[in-house]
Design an enzyme around this catalytic site. Structure first.
Site, mmCIF file in Angstrom:
data_model
loop_
_atom_site.group_PDB
_atom_site.id
_atom_site.type_symbol
_atom_site.label_atom_id
_atom_site.label_comp_id
_atom_site.label_asym_id
_atom_site.label_seq_id
_atom_site.Cartn_x
_atom_site.Cartn_y
_atom_site.Cartn_z
ATOM 1 N N MET A 105 93.442 25.515 -85.230
ATOM 2 C CA MET A 105 93.408 24.481 -84.254
ATOM 3 C C MET A 105 91.772 23.553 -84.493
ATOM 4 O O MET A 105 91.461 23.686 -83.436
ATOM 5 C CB MET A 105 93.113 25.596 -82.541
ATOM 6 C CG MET A 105 92.243 26.322 -83.054
ATOM 7 S SD MET A 105 92.766 27.298 -81.839
ATOM 8 C CE MET A 105 91.106 28.372 -81.721
ATOM 9 N N PRO A 106 91.810 23.251 -85.505
ATOM 10 C CA PRO A 106 90.884 22.425 -86.052
ATOM 11 C C PRO A 106 90.837 21.273 -85.138
ATOM 12 O O PRO A 106 92.549 20.870 -85.132
ATOM 13 C CB PRO A 106 90.631 22.605 -87.130
ATOM 14 C CG PRO A 106 91.563 23.463 -87.835
ATOM 15 C CD PRO A 106 92.849 23.767 -86.653
#
Length: 134
Positions: free
Chosen positions: A1-2
């Site tokens: 989930m960067p």
């Protein structure tokens, strides 16, 4: 989930180069941090000269106006070894794919927790996923 932010001086990188930068960052995230390939959230910011400052020689690294600031906000939990491997891989990939100088690649990782993310609809989706797994 960067979440990835890349900042650079305007007119120094064209759209094709920015696409290569994006692909290089994503490839390194997948390889070193096991990020899903469809977890792609990146923004690129071009800045005028009066909005972009840096030390040309901090820590004895000679930077140029081609400097890229790459800030990646992501879930905490990566080891120091993973982070160091990620930095090296990304610098190597960018130096080959653009090409560009490794000295002009500035990377900062910002660790967060699951409650710090909403991917839409005003919901903390990652909290729901972890609650469902428990």
């Amino acid at each position: 989930m960067p979440f990835v932010r890349v900042s650079y001086l305007e007119h120094l990188y064209d759209n094709k180069q920015l696409e290569r930068i994006s692909c290089s960052i994503m490839g390194a995230l997948v390889q070193h941090f096991n990020v899903p390939e469809d977890d792609l959230f990146q923004v690129f910011h071009a800045h005028q000269a009066g909005q972009f400052y840096y030390s040309k020689q901090y820590l004895n690294i000679e930077r140029s106006d081609a400097l890229l600031y790459i800030q990646i906000t992501l879930k905490s939990g990566r080891t120091t070894r993973q982070k160091e491997s990620f930095y090296g891989c990304l610098a190597e990939q960018l130096s080959k794919r653009l090409p560009m100088r490794k000295e002009d690649i500035f990377i900062v990782l910002v660790d967060t927790e699951f409650e710090d993310w909403s991917f839409g609809n005003g919901i903390a989706q990652m909290l729901q996923r972890t609650a469902g797994e428990a």
